[in-house]
Each structure stands twice: as C-alpha cells, then as structure tokens.
Design an enzyme around this catalytic site. Structure first.
Site, PDB file in Angstrom:
ATOM      1  N   GLU A  49       0.832  -1.206   0.000  1.00  0.00           N
ATOM      2  CA  GLU A  49       0.000   0.000   0.000  1.00  0.00           C
ATOM      3  C   GLU A  49       0.869   1.261   0.000  1.00  0.00           C
ATOM      4  OE1 GLU A  49      -3.132   0.668  -0.351  1.00  0.00           O
ATOM      5  OE2 GLU A  49      -4.079  -1.290  -0.255  1.00  0.00           O
ATOM      6  N   GLU A  56      -2.282  13.000  -3.530  1.00  0.00           N
ATOM      7  CA  GLU A  56      -1.064  13.709  -3.211  1.00  0.00           C
ATOM      8  C   GLU A  56      -0.351  12.907  -2.125  1.00  0.00           C
ATOM      9  OE1 GLU A  56      -0.268  18.386  -2.080  1.00  0.00           O
ATOM     10  OE2 GLU A  56      -2.325  17.777  -2.521  1.00  0.00           O
TER      11      GLU A  56
END
Lengths: 144, 144
Positions: free
Chosen positions: A56, A107
């Site tokens: 992840e 972001e």
C-alpha cells in the site's frame, strides 16, 4: 462449519524520518476525500499484514519501506463510516524511492509539522498514541 | 464502492500468572480438535478486538481478564487450514473467576510447563516469540 463474519482488515503506515518528518497522503476517494491520512489500505486474502503495508505504501507514495515494528491495532466499531474496519498500524522506515502519489492518493508528501493538518479516520489518535501529536491514548478506546 | 474481501480476524489470549503459569484450552472442534491452544476466536462485527479477547476468554475458560498489551499480529496465509485468518494476540492477566472450560473448549487448564504440549495453529510460534517457548521469531514470517 461456515466461518463467522468479522470486521474488514486494513493496514496503515507511520513512515518517519528524522530529517523529513512523516509521510501523509491526501485521499482521492470517500470517505474523507481530500483529507490527509496515513498511507494504507485493505489487506488482501492470502497476504501477510506486513506485505500489505509495504504494498500500500508503494502504491500510494512511491516509497519502498521496511517495517520497524507494530504500533498497535485500532478497532473501534465507528472508526470507518463504511463499516467496521480494524487496522494494524506499522512503524516504517524508507529504504528506497522518492515521494510520488499514486493509486488512491491524490497527493503524497513529507510533513515536518502536523499542526493544523486535519486527518482522516482516527489517524490523529493513532499519531498521538505514538507521540507525534499531543493527547495520546491507548488503541481502541475500549481497554480497561 | 464495495469493500474488498479481507482475511478473517481473530484474537488470541496469552494469559499468564507468575505462580500458575499460562492458560491453554483443549479444542473441541476442528481444525486441531483435541489439541491445546491459546484461548481465542473470531472478532464480531462492531466489537473492538480487546472486547473480543476478553469475551472469548470468558466463554472458553471462565476467567475474567484485563488486557496488559498487544503481543503482535500473526497473519501468515497458511496459519489456519480453514482459510486466511489474521490474529491479534493480547497479553492478559486474570482479574476474576476460576478456570472452567466452556463453549469451544473441551478443557481449560493452567500449564506451568509447556514441554511436550503439542499446540494448534502457530501458537507455539506465538508463545516462542514472547519467550514462553524456545525458538522465538518475529510475527508473520514475512518481515524484512
């Protein structure tokens, strides 16, 4: 015998560096779209939690990390508006790559100061428990 | 957006006492029926892990316990023959009750010595990691 339904399982990563601070991602999707959060996500079936955490982080931040240790397990029933989700949170250090957002992250950035940052889920509580924010307390809120 | 399938979530309890040793239960049901194991079981949806741990201990051993801390998270894909199951393991101390088996436990007992006891699942590895058995190693076997 059928196995009972259990909460969904996620991992989250507290990635720290003495010079740069801590890595957060800005969520692309609901819940908490647009809010900053720890990198993390759902554990795949047949995937160890540590592997899920590194995957992840790679997908959302472009960073390769190594696991330093388990920070705790957060499991309060109301911590995710999608349904009960239990998160194993790992302390990580960077071993490669540079920060570049991807996947569910709009972001990704290093934060040397978390003052004024509004965090998704119970991530402020998680960071507080590790001393990165004031007001730390033990994981789930249900401990004796 | 549908939530992805994740591994099943369980809790297990390492209940210790300086005078009596450690509590194990003998499993009534498969897998590992008849083998000794740490008390534990599946976490219910809407139940915090610490609450699930205390509930399972109460149901299987008759003991009331308090959580001392999180020992680790064990998540190797092959650790449960029924399918991928991730366990959060808590160190516990007894705050009430006396040992009496119930629910999924055919027997429950204090063990001052674990020599020669054949344990279910990866519970020998869990106990080794905490120093209760020789040969300890880090949780999932997948750590860097």
């Amino acid at each position: 015998m059928p196995r009972p339904a259990t909460p969904a399982l996620t991992v989250d990563a507290v990635i720290t560096d003495p010079r740069r601070g801590l890595v957060l991602i800005r969520r692309r999707n609901p819940p908490f779209a647009g809010r900053w959060a720890l990198p993390g996500g759902f554990v795949d079936v047949r995937e160890a939690c540590e592997d899920a955490c590194c995957r992840e982080v790679r997908e959302e931040t472009g960073l390769e990390v190594a696991i330093c240790g388990l920070l705790g397990v957060w499991s309060r029933a109301d911590r995710d508006p999608r349904g009960h989700t239990v998160s194993a949170v790992y302390l990580c250090r960077v071993v490669g790559g540079t920060v570049a957002s991807g996947d569910d992250a709009a972001e990704a950035a290093w934060f040397a100061d978390l003052g004024g940052v509004s965090l998704a889920f119970d991530h402020a509580e998680i960071l507080a428990s590790a001393g990165f924010l004031p007001g730390g307390q033990a994981p789930s809120g249900s401990r004796p």
